[in-house]
Design an enzyme around this catalytic site. Structure first.
Site, mmCIF file in Angstrom:
data_model
loop_
_atom_site.group_PDB
_atom_site.id
_atom_site.type_symbol
_atom_site.label_atom_id
_atom_site.label_comp_id
_atom_site.label_asym_id
_atom_site.label_seq_id
_atom_site.Cartn_x
_atom_site.Cartn_y
_atom_site.Cartn_z
ATOM 1 N N SER A 152 0.834 -1.200 0.000
ATOM 2 C CA SER A 152 0.000 0.000 0.000
ATOM 3 C C SER A 152 0.875 1.260 0.000
ATOM 4 O O SER A 152 1.642 1.477 -0.933
ATOM 5 C CB SER A 152 -0.949 -0.042 1.205
ATOM 6 O OG SER A 152 -1.968 0.902 1.088
ATOM 7 N N ASP A 200 -9.279 -5.197 -5.798
ATOM 8 C CA ASP A 200 -8.809 -4.397 -4.670
ATOM 9 C C ASP A 200 -9.916 -3.451 -4.197
ATOM 10 O O ASP A 200 -10.431 -2.649 -4.968
ATOM 11 C CB ASP A 200 -7.568 -3.603 -5.085
ATOM 12 C CG ASP A 200 -6.806 -3.057 -3.902
ATOM 13 O OD1 ASP A 200 -7.439 -2.448 -3.015
ATOM 14 O OD2 ASP A 200 -5.573 -3.226 -3.858
ATOM 15 N N HIS A 205 -7.192 -5.942 -0.795
ATOM 16 C CA HIS A 205 -6.047 -5.035 -0.762
ATOM 17 C C HIS A 205 -4.827 -5.583 -0.025
ATOM 18 O O HIS A 205 -3.696 -5.406 -0.466
ATOM 19 C CB HIS A 205 -6.467 -3.709 -0.113
ATOM 20 C CG HIS A 205 -5.419 -2.655 -0.134
ATOM 21 N ND1 HIS A 205 -4.891 -2.134 -1.295
ATOM 22 C CD2 HIS A 205 -4.770 -2.012 0.886
ATOM 23 C CE1 HIS A 205 -3.989 -1.216 -1.015
ATOM 24 N NE2 HIS A 205 -3.883 -1.130 0.303
#
Length: 283
Positions: A91, A218, A248
């Protein structure tokens, strides 16, 4: 020096630095770290500045503080691993990994780009995130809405319901060192927007090979506007792997073993190439 919730797994002369995401913890990289270490690598899972505490701790830091802690972690890992050095992040950690590769092209031999997040535009994100989040830096400058947070919503980046239940229980129990914060403070999200802008401007400076792994489904960051952006902009060889059974948090979700397998193969190939090049130079 290892501090707080960071941890180092000693292995061979080749080292991998792993970076967690915004409001996250090194725990979200632990499974990947153990898999890479089992394959022989020395692995350092770092804790970003301001993380693993409360919202106030996080809001006292900026993206520059986060990145400085990444640079310090690289220095630590380089003191322990004298061979090839790699970096990987999840991320926001993926963005910090890309910036590190852009700034240290001679040190970083390869990058693991896991669920890169420049835009919060996944299918679970509210409609206003696309328009409101980008103006957060301005609101921070004007000292507006600085006590507010964006509270994460189901499915919390996880398709695996069992793992999701465990993480959510820890997250809402206040154990931020184990599962991170339940909310994303607006000041931290503002810094994230500034970081994303900076890293986008540096993507063409990334010359180290990139393994780009992202979920097709996602819930936080759309694969086409985030992972594909990296693929088409970096000035480096890329391997793109789209995952169909994860959301995610791909390092701990259903396909975590596939993430490990692909990562080992990717880093192993670079080590082999560098070893062969070294032998050729000696000859």
């Amino acid at each position: 020096m290892i501090t707080d919730n960071s941890f180092f797994l000693p292995g061979n002369e080749n080292g991998i630095l792993l970076i967690h995401g915004l409001t996250g913890t090194p725990t979200e990289m632990r499974i990947l770290a153990k898999g890479l270490n089992k394959a022989g690598y020395s692995v350092y899972c770092m804790q970003l500045a301001g993380h693993c505490g409360d919202e106030a701790d996080l809001c006292r830091t900026t993206w520059q503080d986060w990145y400085k802690s990444v640079e310090e972690a690289l220095t630590f890992l380089a003191s322990k691993a004298k061979g090839c050095l790699f970096v990987g992040g999840l991320s926001m950690g993926a963005l910090l990994s890309l910036k590190l590769a852009a700034d240290y092209p001679d040190k970083i031999k390869g990058v693991g780009v896991y669920g890169a997040t420049f835009y919060y535009d996944g299918w679970s994100m509210p409609w206003f995130s696309k328009t409101f989040f980008p103006i957060l830096p301005l609101l921070k400058k004007l000292h507006l809405f600085q006590k507010r947070s964006f509270i994460e919503q189901p499915p919390y980046g996880l398709k695996d319901e069992r793992i999701r239940a465990t993480i959510v229980e820890s997250m809402f129990s206040g154990d931020s060192a184990a599962a991170g914060l339940a909310g994303n403070p607006f000041p931290a999200l503002a810094e994230m927007q500034l970081l994303a802008k900076k890293v986008k401007s540096q993507l063409s400076e990334v010359v180290s090979p990139c393994l780009i792994m992202h979920s097709e489904n996602d819930d936080i960051a759309n694969i086409n506007t985030n992972a594909r952006l990296v693929e088409k902009t970096v000035n480096a060889p890329t391997k793109f792997v789209a995952l169909s059974e994860s959301y995610h948090m791909i390092t701990i979700d259903r396909q975590r073993r596939h993430v490990i397998k692909e990562s080992i193969a990717f880093f192993d190939q670079i080590v082999k190439q560098n070893t062969n090049n070294g032998n050729s130079d000696e000859e």
